[in-house]
Each structure stands twice: as C-alpha cells, then as structure tokens.
Design a protein around this motif. Sequence first.
Motif, PDB file in Angstrom:
ATOM      1  N   UNK A 157       0.826  -1.200   0.000  1.00  0.00           N
ATOM      2  CA  UNK A 157       0.000   0.000   0.000  1.00  0.00           C
ATOM      3  C   UNK A 157       0.868   1.261   0.000  1.00  0.00           C
ATOM      4  N   UNK A 158       1.843   1.309   0.890  1.00  0.00           N
ATOM      5  CA  UNK A 158       2.712   2.478   0.979  1.00  0.00           C
ATOM      6  C   UNK A 158       3.504   2.660  -0.308  1.00  0.00           C
ATOM      7  N   UNK A 159       3.941   1.554  -0.910  1.00  0.00           N
ATOM      8  CA  UNK A 159       4.700   1.630  -2.158  1.00  0.00           C
ATOM      9  C   UNK A 159       3.837   2.171  -3.284  1.00  0.00           C
ATOM     10  N   UNK A 160       2.598   1.705  -3.375  1.00  0.00           N
ATOM     11  CA  UNK A 160       1.686   2.213  -4.400  1.00  0.00           C
ATOM     12  C   UNK A 160       1.455   3.706  -4.230  1.00  0.00           C
ATOM     13  N   UNK A 161       1.234   4.130  -3.004  1.00  0.00           N
ATOM     14  CA  UNK A 161       1.016   5.558  -2.731  1.00  0.00           C
ATOM     15  C   UNK A 161       2.231   6.372  -3.162  1.00  0.00           C
TER      16      UNK A 161
END
Length: 229
Positions: A211-215
């Motif tokens: 999730x953090x990587x996508x953001x």
Amino acid sequence: MKKIRAPFFTVNPKSYLYGTELLVMARKADALAIEHDIDIFFTAQHVDLRLIRENTERLIVTAQHVDPITVGRGMGHILPEALIDAGVGAVFLNHAERPLPLSQLVSAVKRCKELGLYSIVCADSLLDAKAIAKLEPDVMVCEPTELIGTGKTADKEYILSTQAAIADISPETLGLQAAGISSAKDVEYVIRNGAHGTGATSGIFAAVDPMATMVEMIEAVVKGRNLIS
C-alpha cells in the motif's frame, strides 16, 4: 471516448491479490486519483472487475485480457460486451504472460475500438513497438520482456527510441514504460525521460508494504507531472 491524460499510472496486480484485499488497494488508488486529479488504470482478475467498478469513482477499471469474440459461442473466452456491462473501461492485450497471435491481436484491438474500450497493447522490443503502433492502440506498453519483475528499468535510449517510434507511426497512441519499476525514483525517471505513463506489478505487490509503495509511486507521478508541466 475521453482522452487519457498523461502522465498516468497503472496498478497491475496480476494474480498477486484478489477479492477484498484487492478492493482495499483499489479504494486507496481511487482516493489518490480524485485527490491529485490523475488517470489511474487499475487491473483485476476478471471475477473482481465489477466489484472494483461498483466501489470506486475515478479509476479506469481494466481487464487483464479480452478475446475478440462476439455474443454467441466462445466457451471459456472473455467477451468484450461482458466487460462493458461490468463497467470496465480498458483492456490489456498481448502481455508477455498472455501473448496473442497477430491475427487475434488485430481483431481484439478492432473490437475494443468498436465498443469504446481503451486498448493497452504490450510490445517487448523496438521492432514490435513499430509493428503494433500500426494498429493505433490507445496505449502501448513498451517493456523488454527480460526486465519484467527484475527491478531494473529500461535505459534512457530505449525509452526515447520507443516513444519516438510510436509518435512517428501513431501520434495519438500514448507510451507506457513499466518494466522493472520498483520505486518512486523509477517512476520519476521514466516520466522525466518522456514516458506518457508508467506502472508496476511486483514493484508494488512484492514490496514489504504494498500500500505504501503504491502511494509513493502515484505521488511520484504527480511530482513528475509538476516537473514537466
């Protein structure tokens, strides 16, 4: 059809994620698309496409494949009209993991045009890019197959040459450079070097915190947009 705005981003989970967990990612991507006013393609397993469409507002919900068939026979194939009915807006074609014979690819792109589906067609070399551009797809994914999932992006020369080749043959087709994208820095790199869009699969879904990587990657697209605007 509405014109795709560059730079854009593609979240392509392949078979890494599905169902409820995938929907959580899709909702976050949708919120970012709204917040930053950018176009985000979000692919899903075919069984999850309607779920994603009915629970998001701005994502361009994207099928990972379609077959060039018409209503009637076609056991086990993906009907384009069924995708439209599920709210799908775009389709990937000819990915290295789901290649198509040229005759089927030509027919599939034609069916997408007939129905108003964005076609995102993959090419794995400059030669392939030149040939496929003649079909005038909406987006071309120009990624060397050997770099997929490696965390190594194509070099600047490859990006510039494929983007130029596409523009020369099909000026309205947008170029997506995605192989090896594994960080926000990679995203900025390809946008700065002329790509209309980028995206990731393993770079997101094999990360410690997907999730953090996508953001971070989506925010890097926004940063890249601001740098080139």
